[in-house]
Design an enzyme around this catalytic site. Structure first.
Site, PDB file in Angstrom:
ATOM      1  N   ASP A   1      -7.848 -25.343   7.888  1.00  0.00           N
ATOM      2  CA  ASP A   1      -6.795 -25.072   6.946  1.00  0.00           C
ATOM      3  C   ASP A   1      -5.886 -23.946   7.610  1.00  0.00           C
ATOM      4  OD1 ASP A   1      -5.235 -24.596   4.549  1.00  0.00           O
ATOM      5  OD2 ASP A   1      -6.908 -24.292   3.254  1.00  0.00           O
ATOM      6  N   TRP A   2      -5.045 -23.596   6.804  1.00  0.00           N
ATOM      7  CA  TRP A   2      -3.805 -22.794   7.429  1.00  0.00           C
ATOM      8  C   TRP A   2      -4.440 -21.526   8.187  1.00  0.00           C
ATOM      9  CZ3 TRP A   2       1.737 -23.115   6.642  1.00  0.00           C
ATOM     10  CH2 TRP A   2       2.522 -22.015   7.220  1.00  0.00           C
TER      11      TRP A   2
END
Ligand code: NOJ
Length: 744
Positions: free
Chosen positions: A270-271
């Protein structure tokens, strides 16, 4: 002699390899991989959001240091960057273009929680297909959805993005989205792997503690279902689970995903979830984070820069092997080949697909099916043709083009929205009624009561009040968690003021989560729970309110009475001291009474364990009668057939969602009081009877067992050969008599 055996074994091996037919896709991957420098390989593992990164993206792309870009808007810009990758980088490997396409692209459908409320997988699949047609026509190859995190806690803002509290319903919905996207050439990314929704206190990104058996019973099946449906990628979650953040979790990412499930889906972080290992307190620094992530086979680094900055150094120091990098790059190239990007890297800039008539019809249907009729004292549908009526449209959500779209609508265009006010004004042109409008409050958190008085003045002139209340879009979604689930601002006061006029008030709630609306619902003549319905929310809701469409939505998540009840979900355990009715609530406890006088059962002093609205619940404008279910055998060896007749006993043709629940009476571990094992949404004309049929397999009744012995733990999946019961019902309550059966 030994030497000779070794040589002949080798020759046989070489011959065998030469004769084994190679998968052409894998051959292409190996061929390309063999030409890549280590920098180019690491470059493929880098996913870049140019809107955040300071470095000039063009240079990086030309040097082959970017494998994927996201948040690049517009076909022209996407083609410009793609040209640099394909025509100016040494090997010409195309970029994967990703985007948070969550519930539509430009045309926005109801939020996923609302889509869950449709219980209509064919509709959700078609919506995903049309979404993919739009998104790909703008140059998107890869959608960061579906989110299949099963959520028991409406405080968690991301409850809006999933399909509710049930693992089975979520599995069916997630798989439908995957099929829909991928049939149109857009890769799905099932997320967030894993356990993200269990964040303590419903606070986003927070710690989770999940026993392995619970993880496997509840939280993992939707991921498995999405991968079985062919999901090309999967995203790590932000949370630490039992002390280990997912990006560094070898057990999840390798033992489970690769070894047990045999998945070859690309695993993207994820980011910055890789570099987050430092603030988590797992990694000493970013280099250590990169080492832990590659060792746990996180394959692509979304916007974290830990691979670009440290992988080469780690390789030179001998801390990792090139084969580890190769494994990751293979997954990335595989996805590019599967999407046909090498043959077709560009998007046609002149042919964006949006708002096609078919799409508009499906969007309207999705809005109609996602709204849940929670209460109706008979005021709905409005009978507008009988006599001239005046309708007051009011409330802070009645005319909010942007807010009705909900969370994650990067490409949604509020200017195309049709609000409830617009839809009613349109209907009034040809109908026998007049529309008054006074918002009362100008946004959902508005506490200024002056406007309420204006709305009350208008209400006095109306025959019926349509109160559009709820939450603005910004109050749900990522990092938008709430500790209070009441209608925000002065909306409860406004409800009271409207009710005080004596006119019937229809509450239409447009929100990203279940809200604790019990007190308001009690006073309302009807409650329609609409979630955030997207671009055409107004049209679908007006159709329902005026009876052009009949409600068929059912709650995909339990609605609590008060926030202190959460997490509250239907498939809970009974406990050894189940709550008996009616328990003694706080105000009825005699003063000074002795300790045991109020009983020893499981409830809160302010409320019993019952929710405001149970899972699976929703009313219609008609009524349905369920017959007693029939089963093909009372002993289940492989499978049994369950059938049930349902009669539409009212006067409107309508859809009904018939739900099959089971309960295991005893066994090796305590099992839930009921579990959803099947559902069917069927159309039954007024006065007619239809039969629903379900096949229940032995494995559907299985669950994960765990045994700890000498400090070693072993888990396995099995069905206990014991007594069960089942029922077919309009919601998760035991509304029909359970039928007993036994598993052999
Ligand atoms: C963070 C979110 O958790 C994830 O769901 C999303 O896809 C990425 N950011 C990219 O925006």
């Amino acid at each position: 002699m030994k030497h000779r055996i070794a040589i002949s074994t080798l020759m046989v091996g070489v011959l065998f390899l030469a004769c084994t037919p190679k998968n052409p896709e894998e051959e292409k991957i190996e061929n390309l991989l063999s030409q890549m420098t280590i920098e180019e390989k690491i470059g493929q593992m880098n996913q870049l959001d140019p809107s955040w990164d300071a470095e000039p993206k063009e240079q990086l792309i030309k040097e082959g240091k970017v494998g994927s870009i996201f948040n690049v808007v517009g076909a022209k810009e996407i083609n410009r960057l793609q040209r640099m990758a394909v025509e100016e980088s040494r090997l010409g490997i195309p970029l994967l273009v990703a985007r948070d396409v969550i519930h539509g692209y430009e045309t926005i459908y109801p939020i996923p929680l609302g889509q869950g409320a449709t219980w209509n997988t064919a509709l959700v699949e078609r919506a995903a297909q049309l979404t993919a047609q739009e998104a790909t026509s703008f140059g998107i190859h890869w959608a960061f959805s579906p989110m299949v995190d099963v959520a028991h806690d409406p405080r968690w803002g991301r409850v809006a993005e999933g399909y509710g509290e049930d693992s089975y319903l979520t599995s069916r919905m997630g798989a439908a989205v995957v099929r829909g996207y991928q049939s149109e050439g857009m890769a799905a990314c099932v997320k967030h792997f894993a356990g993200y929704s269990v964040s303590e206190g419903g606070r986003d990104y927070n710690t989770t503690w999940i026993p392995e058996v619970q993880l496997r019973d509840i939280y993992l099946p939707p991921f498995k279902a999405a991968l079985d449906a062919g999901a090309m990628s999967i995203m790590c979650s932000f949370n630490d689970m039992n002390g280990l953040p997912s990006s560094a979790n070898h057990h999840l990412n390798v033992d489970l995903l690769r070894t047990e499930w045999h998945s070859d889906a690309l695993l993207v972080s994820d980011w910055g979830s890789g570099s987050d290992l430092v603030p988590h307190g797992l990694a000493a620094n970013k280099k250590d984070a990169a080492l832990r992530c590659i060792n746990a086979r996180m394959e692509m680094d979304m916007q974290g820069n830990i691979y670009t900055d440290y992988l080469k150094e780690l390789l030179d120091e001998g801390k990792i092997k090139e084969s580890q990098i190769d494994e990751c790059v293979r997954s990335i190239l595989r996805m590019k080949f599967r999407l046909g990007l090498f043959e077709n890297p560009y998007v046609d800039e002149e042919n964006p697909k949006k708002y096609t008539p078919e799409e508009i019809a499906i969007v309207d249907q999705a809005v109609e099916e996602s709204a849940i009729l929670l209460k109706n004292d008979g005021v709905l549908p409005l009978t507008l043709d009988k006599k001239q009526q005046t309708i007051l449209v009011c409330g802070p959500m009645a005319d909010q083009k942007k807010e009705q779209l909900g969370t994650w609508v990067f490409d949604g265009k509020p200017e195309y929205s049709v609000t409830p006010l617009m839809a009613f004004n349109e209907l009034a042109q040809s109908g026998n009624f007049k529309v008054l409008y006074e918002p009362g409050l100008s946004f959902s958190r508005d506490k200024n009561s002056k406007g309420i008085n204006k709305a009350v003045t208008q209400a006095k002139k109306a025959d019926v009040i349509l109160y559009f209340c709820g939450e603005e879009a910004i109050l749900s979604g990522e990092a938008r968690c709430r500790a209070n689930l009441n209608l925000p601002g002065a909306q409860c006061e406004m409800m009271d003021a409207l009710v005080a006029t004596g006119k019937p008030v229809v509450m239409i709630v447009m929100a990203g989560r279940p809200l604790t609306i019990g007190a308001q619902a009690e006073k309302a003549a009807a409650v329609l729970y609409a979630f955030h319905g997207g671009t055409r929310a107004g049209v679908g809701l007006a159709n329902l309110i005026t009876g052009k469409a009949v409600p068929s939505g059912k709650t995909p998540i339990t609605f609590p009475k008060m926030v202190g009840q959460v997490p509250l979900y239907y498939n809970r355990h009974n406990t050894g001291r189940p709550s008996y009715a009616p328990p003694m609530l706080i105000d009825s406890i005699p003063i000074g009474c002795p300790q045991f006088s109020i009983g020893q059962s499981s409830y809160w002093l302010e409320t019993p364990t019952e929710p405001l609205y149970p899972f699976g619940f929703g009313l219609s404008y008609t009524t349905f009668e369920y017959g007693e279910p029939q089963i093909s055998q009372t002993e289940l060896a492989d499978s049994i057939i369950v059938s049930c007749e349902i009669t539409n006993t009212g006067s409107k043709d309508a859809f009904e969602v018939a739900q099959l629940y089971t309960h295991q009476l005893y066994g090796d571990l305590v099992r839930p009081i009921c579990e959803l094992k099947g559902f069917q949404k069927i159309f039954i004309p007024a006065g007619e009877k239809k039969e629903v049929q379900f096949t229940l397999h032995k494995s559907d009744l299985g669950y994960w067992h765990e045994q700890k012995h000498n400090c070693e733990s072993r888990v396995w999946f099995a069905t206990d050969p014991v007594d069960f019961e089942l029922w077919v019902s309009p919601d998760s309550r035991r509304l029909t008599k359970p039928i007993a059966f036994k598993v052999k």
